[in-house]
Design a protein around this motif. Structure first.
Motif, PDB file in Angstrom:
ATOM      1  N   TRP A 316       0.827  -1.206   0.000  1.00 19.68           N
ATOM      2  CA  TRP A 316       0.000   0.000   0.000  1.00 19.68           C
ATOM      3  C   TRP A 316       0.865   1.262   0.000  1.00 19.68           C
ATOM      4  O   TRP A 316       0.608   2.200  -0.761  1.00 19.68           O
ATOM      5  CB  TRP A 316      -0.928  -0.021   1.210  1.00 19.68           C
ATOM      6  CG  TRP A 316      -1.925   1.099   1.229  1.00 19.68           C
ATOM      7  CD1 TRP A 316      -3.145   1.132   0.622  1.00 19.68           C
ATOM      8  CD2 TRP A 316      -1.783   2.360   1.900  1.00 19.68           C
ATOM      9  NE1 TRP A 316      -3.765   2.329   0.863  1.00 19.68           N
ATOM     10  CE2 TRP A 316      -2.952   3.103   1.648  1.00 19.68           C
ATOM     11  CE3 TRP A 316      -0.776   2.929   2.681  1.00 19.68           C
ATOM     12  CZ2 TRP A 316      -3.147   4.383   2.157  1.00 19.68           C
ATOM     13  CZ3 TRP A 316      -0.969   4.196   3.195  1.00 19.68           C
ATOM     14  CH2 TRP A 316      -2.136   4.918   2.933  1.00 19.68           C
ATOM     15  N   GLU A 322      -2.340   1.279  -5.632  1.00 27.34           N
ATOM     16  CA  GLU A 322      -3.052   0.580  -4.565  1.00 27.34           C
ATOM     17  C   GLU A 322      -3.731   1.563  -3.625  1.00 27.34           C
ATOM     18  O   GLU A 322      -4.855   1.338  -3.172  1.00 27.34           O
ATOM     19  CB  GLU A 322      -2.096  -0.322  -3.786  1.00 27.34           C
ATOM     20  CG  GLU A 322      -1.732  -1.614  -4.486  1.00 27.34           C
ATOM     21  CD  GLU A 322      -2.924  -2.541  -4.631  1.00 27.34           C
ATOM     22  OE1 GLU A 322      -3.937  -2.366  -3.926  1.00 27.34           O
ATOM     23  OE2 GLU A 322      -2.861  -3.439  -5.478  1.00 27.34           O
ATOM     24  N   ARG A 323      -3.041   2.638  -3.313  1.00 22.44           N
ATOM     25  CA  ARG A 323      -3.642   3.635  -2.432  1.00 22.44           C
ATOM     26  C   ARG A 323      -4.892   4.234  -3.073  1.00 22.44           C
ATOM     27  O   ARG A 323      -5.923   4.405  -2.413  1.00 22.44           O
ATOM     28  CB  ARG A 323      -2.628   4.728  -2.090  1.00 22.44           C
ATOM     29  CG  ARG A 323      -1.464   4.236  -1.245  1.00 22.44           C
ATOM     30  CD  ARG A 323      -0.783   5.370  -0.503  1.00 22.44           C
ATOM     31  NE  ARG A 323      -0.204   6.356  -1.398  1.00 22.44           N
ATOM     32  CZ  ARG A 323       1.014   6.269  -1.914  1.00 22.44           C
ATOM     33  NH1 ARG A 323       1.775   5.212  -1.641  1.00 22.44           N
ATOM     34  NH2 ARG A 323       1.489   7.221  -2.697  1.00 22.44           N
TER      35      ARG A 323
END
Length: 362
Positions: A316, A322-323
Motif C-alpha cells: 500500500w 493501490e492507495r
C-alpha cells in the motif's frame, strides 16, 4: 430495561453500541429504562454483584431485560435464578474466554460461567454472523435463540488524509484505533512498521492505556527498541470530536487484532472513506464488506503474522495505484453502510420474539 456497564474513561465498541441502541430503541417505539451497573466486570466484587442482583429483583415479573454480556455472563449465580421470572436477553460483544492474556484456568471458568448464563437466557444477541455461529457451536445453543444485530455506522465527512489541507504532501498517516491490550495486537503492528521503516509514514495509535499497563509498557519499549519513537505515537483514548479529528486526517486504518467479534472501528473508518488494513479474524471480514460494485475497501491479512502485515503495508505504501484503488473502494463502501436504526430494528426483532413467545405461552 437494558442493564450494562459504561466507562467513559475507557471507550470501547461495546460501550458505544450500548449507548446507541439505548438512544435508538425509543425512536422506533420501545420504552427503555437504562441501568448502569458499576463494577470490575466480568469478575466483579461483592458490592457490584449485589447491585446487579438488586437491579434485577426490582424488575416486575415478566419484564423484558436486555443485559450486556460483560455484566451478565460472568455471574450466572446472580442472573440464572431470575431467568424464570424475567424475560432475559443477553447481548454478547465478546465471548469472555476469548479475551487475550487470560490464565487458562480463568478463561475456562469464565467460559463455563458464560455457558450457564446464555443457556438460561430467552435470547442471545451477537454483533456479527460469525459471532452468532461461534456462540451456537461453542455453547451448544439453539440456533433459533441466537440473533444478529450488527453495529451501525454514522456517515461522516470524507477524510482528507495527508494529501490535502495543511499537511499536504506529508507522509501517509496510518491510524490504529483500539485499546492497547494483547488482544488488539499492537506489538505485531510495531514489528510490521519496523519492516517498512524505509518508506515514509507516521502512525497514531488511539485507544485506552489503562486496561493492560504491563502490555502498554511492552509496546512502548518495543517502539523505542526498534527506533520508531518519532513515528509511532500512543496518544491514549479519544472520543467525540477528538476521535473524529484523528479519523479526518487518516489515510489508512490499521487493525492488527488477534481476536475480534466485529471490529466497529473498521466501519467507522469506512464511514469517512478511509481504507482498512486488518487481520482476517472473527467478524472483521463482515465489517470490511464490499462496495456495491464488489470492490474491497482495503486488505485482510492472517492474524499473528507481522510478516504478512508488513507485506500488505509495503504494497500500500509503495504503490500509488493501490492507495488510489483502496481509497476509491472505501468511498464506494461508505455509501452502503447501514446505520444504527438498522441495528436497533434488528435488536428489536429479537426482543419482540421473546415477547411473542411469552404471550403464546400464557
Amino acid at each position: 430495561m437494558p442493564a450494562g456497564v459504561d466507562d467513559p474513561t475507557s471507550p470501547s465498541g461495546g460501550n458505544t453500541y450500548d449507548r446507541r441502541v439505548c438512544r435508538e430503541l425509543p425512536r422506533i417505539g420501545w420504552q427503555v429504562h437504562e441501568h448502569t451497573v458499576a463494577g470490575d466486570w466480568p469478575r466483579p466484587g461483592a458490592d457490584a454483584r449485589e447491585e446487579l442482583a438488586r437491579t434485577l429483583r426490582a424488575a416486575p415479573d415478566g419484564s423484558l431485560v436486555l443485559l450486556d454480556g460483560l455484566v451478565a455472563c460472568g455471574v450466572p449465580e446472580v442472573v440464572v435464578p431470575e431467568a424464570e421470572r424475567l424475560r432475559l436477553a443477553v447481548l454478547v460483544h465478546l465471548p469472555l474466554g476469548d479475551e487475550t492474556g487470560l490464565a487458562p484456568d480463568v478463561a475456562a471458568a469464565l467460559d463455563a460461567a458464560e455457558r450457564r448464563t446464555l443457556r438460561a437466557a430467552a435470547a442471545v444477541v451477537a454483533t456479527s454472523n460469525w459471532a452468532a455461529g461461534r456462540l451456537v457451536d461453542h455453547h451448544e445453543l439453539a440456533a433459533e435463540r441466537v440473533h444478529v444485530a450488527e453495529p451501525g455506522a454514522d456517515i461522516a465527512p470524507l477524510a482528507t488524509g495527508a494529501g490535502t489541507g495543511p499537511a499536504a504532501g506529508g507522509p501517509p498517516r496510518l491510524l490504529c484505533v483500539a485499546s492497547v491490550t494483547p488482544r488488539k495486537g499492537h506489538h505485531l503492528l510495531v514489528r510490521a512498521l519496523a519492516s517498512v521503516a524505509d518508506l515514509p509514514w507516521t502512525c497514531e495509535c488511539v485507544g485506552g492505556l489503562g486496561q493492560s499497563p504491563g502490555y502498554v509498557d511492552q509496546v512502548r519499549g518495543l517502539i523505542g527498541e526498534l527506533g520508531l519513537g518519532d513515528r509511532v505515537r500512543l496518544v491514549g483514548p479519544r472520543t467525540g470530536p477528538g476521535l473524529n479529528s484523528h479519523y479526518a486526517t487518516a489515510d489508512l486504518l490499521v487493525l492488527p487484532s488477534r481476536s475480534e467479534t466485529y471490529g466497529m472501528v473498521v466501519t467507522e473508518a469506512l464511514a469517512r472513506g478511509v481504507p482498512v488494513l486488518a487481520t482476517a479474524v472473527g467478524g472483521t471480514p463482515e465489517a470490511m464488506g464490499q462496495a456495491p460494485d464488489g470492490s474491497v475497501p482495503g486488505f485482510l491479512v492472517p492474524p499473528e503474522d507481522p510478516v504478512a502485515l508488513a507485506a500488505a503495508l509495503r504494497r500500500w505504501l509503495a504503490g500509488p495505484g493501490e492507495r488510489h484503488r483502496s481509497k476509491a473502494a472505501a468511498r464506494r463502501r461508505r455509501t452502503a453502510l447501514a446505520g444504527w436504526e438498522t441495528t436497533s430494528r434488528n435488536l428489536a426483532r429479537a426482543l419482540e420474539q421473546i415477547r411473542q413467545e411469552t404471550l403464546e405461552a400464557a
